[in-house]
Design a protein around this motif. Structure first.
Motif, PDB file in Angstrom:
ATOM      1  N   ASN A  22       0.793  -1.422   0.082  1.00  0.00           N
ATOM      2  CA  ASN A  22      -0.054  -0.051   0.114  1.00  0.00           C
ATOM      3  C   ASN A  22       0.682   1.154  -0.045  1.00  0.00           C
ATOM      4  OD1 ASN A  22      -2.533  -1.341   0.064  1.00  0.00           O
ATOM      5  ND2 ASN A  22      -2.108  -1.711   2.363  1.00  0.00           N
ATOM      6  N   PHE A  23       1.926   1.058   0.591  1.00  0.00           N
ATOM      7  CA  PHE A  23       2.959   2.266   0.581  1.00  0.00           C
ATOM      8  C   PHE A  23       4.090   2.195  -0.019  1.00  0.00           C
ATOM      9  CE2 PHE A  23       0.391   2.319   4.649  1.00  0.00           C
ATOM     10  CZ  PHE A  23      -0.259   3.293   4.447  1.00  0.00           C
ATOM     11  N   HIS A  24       4.825   0.913  -0.484  1.00  0.00           N
ATOM     12  CA  HIS A  24       5.815   0.781  -1.235  1.00  0.00           C
ATOM     13  C   HIS A  24       5.723  -0.179  -2.541  1.00  0.00           C
ATOM     14  CE1 HIS A  24       6.729   0.214   3.384  1.00  0.00           C
ATOM     15  NE2 HIS A  24       7.187   1.332   3.085  1.00  0.00           N
ATOM     16  N   GLU A  25       6.665   0.233  -3.256  1.00  0.00           N
ATOM     17  CA  GLU A  25       6.785  -0.350  -4.552  1.00  0.00           C
ATOM     18  C   GLU A  25       8.007  -1.186  -4.895  1.00  0.00           C
ATOM     19  OE1 GLU A  25       6.838   0.574  -9.651  1.00  0.00           O
ATOM     20  OE2 GLU A  25       5.832   2.051  -8.067  1.00  0.00           O
ATOM     21  N   ALA A  26       7.761  -2.366  -4.840  1.00  0.00           N
ATOM     22  CA  ALA A  26       9.277  -3.258  -4.835  1.00  0.00           C
ATOM     23  C   ALA A  26       9.687  -3.315  -6.292  1.00  0.00           C
ATOM     24  CB  ALA A  26       9.026  -4.518  -4.221  1.00  0.00           C
ATOM     25  N   VAL A  27      11.051  -2.893  -6.286  1.00  0.00           N
ATOM     26  CA  VAL A  27      11.573  -2.760  -7.748  1.00  0.00           C
ATOM     27  C   VAL A  27      12.400  -3.841  -7.913  1.00  0.00           C
ATOM     28  CG1 VAL A  27      11.019  -0.435  -8.432  1.00  0.00           C
ATOM     29  CG2 VAL A  27      13.056  -0.922  -7.216  1.00  0.00           C
ATOM     30  N   MET A  28      12.901  -4.385  -6.873  1.00  0.00           N
ATOM     31  CA  MET A  28      13.914  -5.383  -6.834  1.00  0.00           C
ATOM     32  C   MET A  28      13.952  -6.342  -5.536  1.00  0.00           C
ATOM     33  SD  MET A  28      18.050  -4.683  -7.726  1.00  0.00           S
ATOM     34  CE  MET A  28      18.139  -3.474  -6.513  1.00  0.00           C
ATOM     35  N   GLN A  29      14.321  -7.585  -5.615  1.00  0.00           N
ATOM     36  CA  GLN A  29      14.559  -8.565  -4.565  1.00  0.00           C
ATOM     37  C   GLN A  29      15.734  -8.927  -4.585  1.00  0.00           C
ATOM     38  OE1 GLN A  29      11.678 -11.837  -5.039  1.00  0.00           O
ATOM     39  NE2 GLN A  29      10.154 -10.634  -4.067  1.00  0.00           N
ATOM     40  N   GLU A  68      21.625 -11.586   4.374  1.00  0.00           N
ATOM     41  CA  GLU A  68      21.896 -12.406   5.721  1.00  0.00           C
ATOM     42  C   GLU A  68      21.342 -11.573   6.959  1.00  0.00           C
ATOM     43  OE1 GLU A  68      25.589 -14.179   5.617  1.00  0.00           O
ATOM     44  OE2 GLU A  68      25.309 -15.460   3.787  1.00  0.00           O
ATOM     45  N   GLU A  69      21.479 -10.168   6.493  1.00  0.00           N
ATOM     46  CA  GLU A  69      21.266  -9.316   7.576  1.00  0.00           C
ATOM     47  C   GLU A  69      19.767  -9.155   8.078  1.00  0.00           C
ATOM     48  OE1 GLU A  69      23.264  -5.661   6.422  1.00  0.00           O
ATOM     49  OE2 GLU A  69      25.176  -6.569   6.144  1.00  0.00           O
ATOM     50  N   LYS A  70      18.984  -9.294   6.908  1.00  0.00           N
ATOM     51  CA  LYS A  70      17.623  -8.793   7.644  1.00  0.00           C
ATOM     52  C   LYS A  70      16.575 -10.129   6.846  1.00  0.00           C
ATOM     53  CE  LYS A  70      17.599  -3.881   7.034  1.00  0.00           C
ATOM     54  NZ  LYS A  70      16.883  -2.616   6.694  1.00  0.00           N
ATOM     55  N   SER A  71      15.397 -10.183   7.724  1.00  0.00           N
ATOM     56  CA  SER A  71      14.749 -11.208   7.352  1.00  0.00           C
ATOM     57  C   SER A  71      13.958 -11.051   6.035  1.00  0.00           C
ATOM     58  CB  SER A  71      13.780 -11.728   8.342  1.00  0.00           C
ATOM     59  OG  SER A  71      13.008 -10.466   8.665  1.00  0.00           O
ATOM     60  N   SER A  72      13.128 -12.078   5.338  1.00  0.00           N
ATOM     61  CA  SER A  72      12.456 -11.894   4.214  1.00  0.00           C
ATOM     62  C   SER A  72      11.306 -11.090   4.485  1.00  0.00           C
ATOM     63  CB  SER A  72      11.834 -13.335   3.852  1.00  0.00           C
ATOM     64  OG  SER A  72      11.307 -13.267   2.508  1.00  0.00           O
ATOM     65  N   GLY A  73      11.127 -10.040   3.459  1.00  0.00           N
ATOM     66  CA  GLY A  73       9.875  -9.200   3.199  1.00  0.00           C
ATOM     67  C   GLY A  73      10.552  -7.777   3.924  1.00  0.00           C
ATOM     68  N   VAL A  81      11.455   0.690  -3.399  1.00  0.00           N
ATOM     69  CA  VAL A  81      12.406  -0.068  -2.597  1.00  0.00           C
ATOM     70  C   VAL A  81      12.957  -1.319  -3.196  1.00  0.00           C
ATOM     71  CG1 VAL A  81      11.390   1.247  -0.671  1.00  0.00           C
ATOM     72  CG2 VAL A  81      10.581  -1.159  -1.181  1.00  0.00           C
ATOM     73  N   SER A  82      14.085  -2.038  -2.456  1.00  0.00           N
ATOM     74  CA  SER A  82      14.307  -3.079  -2.789  1.00  0.00           C
ATOM     75  C   SER A  82      13.982  -3.835  -1.492  1.00  0.00           C
ATOM     76  CB  SER A  82      15.647  -3.439  -3.175  1.00  0.00           C
ATOM     77  OG  SER A  82      16.532  -2.891  -1.800  1.00  0.00           O
ATOM     78  N   ILE A  83      13.619  -5.137  -1.490  1.00  0.00           N
ATOM     79  CA  ILE A  83      13.181  -5.993  -0.475  1.00  0.00           C
ATOM     80  C   ILE A  83      14.035  -7.323  -0.370  1.00  0.00           C
ATOM     81  CG2 ILE A  83      10.941  -5.079  -0.099  1.00  0.00           C
ATOM     82  CD1 ILE A  83       9.939  -7.496  -1.578  1.00  0.00           C
ATOM     83  N   VAL A  84      14.151  -7.931   0.792  1.00  0.00           N
ATOM     84  CA  VAL A  84      14.946  -9.111   1.069  1.00  0.00           C
ATOM     85  C   VAL A  84      14.047 -10.151   0.590  1.00  0.00           C
ATOM     86  CG1 VAL A  84      15.975 -10.370   2.658  1.00  0.00           C
ATOM     87  CG2 VAL A  84      16.041  -8.066   2.872  1.00  0.00           C
TER      88      VAL A  84
END
Length: 186
Positions: free
Chosen positions: A144-151, A155-160, A182-185
């Motif tokens: 609703n607030f973010h647009e994921a442009v890359m995945q 190892e530092e952050k969890s999925s999503g 944004v890019s997400i994990v």
């Protein structure tokens, strides 16, 4: 126009109900009945006049409100635009400062950078004043607030979770003006 004809006909129908046709033969009426008929005719004329005036007032008010609504829509952004003018003035002064040949380039760079930071702060204050806020980029991805442009794997952050912000997002009150890119994990 047809409505007015219908309204006038309905007024005539009402007056016919008030003064029956048998009473319209004025020769057969007594003096008392004639005065009563005249009073009723005067009352019908008065009510008809009041009705026509009220209808005209209503039409005038409706036109005036429509005009005011159109003006409000046309000039809705006037205050916001006026509040942005100082920021534009600051940017123009920065350009003029760059044309000054007497200033050392290192000093000019520092002053332009400071000016840009102050101008960005002016923009932020104006946005805040008008209810424009940055979209929260901390935590997990929200479509609703973010647009994921890359995945990306991390190892530092969890999925999503959001890993990197490419472009800030903005909202006005609760409506999104632009989602954060944004890019997400994975």
């Amino acid at each position: 126009m047809d409505e007015k004809v219908k309204e006038e006909q309905s007024i005539a129908d009402i007056s016919a109900e008030i003064v029956p046709e048998c009473c319209l033969d004025e020769e057969a009426l007594s003096c008392e009945q004639k005065s009563e008929v005249e009073e009723l005719k005067a009352k019908v004329a008065e009510l008809e006049d009041k009705y026509l005036r009220a209808n005209a007032d209503f039409d005038n008010m409706k036109r005036r409100l429509e005009k005011e609504k159109m003006q409000a829509i046309a000039y809705a952004h006037e205050v916001f635009a006026r509040d942005l003018l100082p920021a534009i003035d600051s940017l123009e002064m920065a350009i003029l400062a760059g044309n000054n040949a007497d200033v050392d380039s290192a000093d000019l760079f520092v002053k332009v950078k400071e000016g840009l930071e102050l101008t960005i702060e002016q923009f932020r204050k104006t946005f805040e004043k008008h209810g424009v806020e940055l979209v929260d980029i901390e935590g997990t991805f929200d479509p609703n607030f973010h647009e994921a442009v890359m995945q990306v794997e991390s190892e530092e952050k969890s999925s999503g979770e959001i890993l990197q912000v490419f472009q800030k997002g903005y909202k006005i009150k609760e409506r999104i003006l632009r989602p954060a890119m944004v890019s997400i994990v994975k």
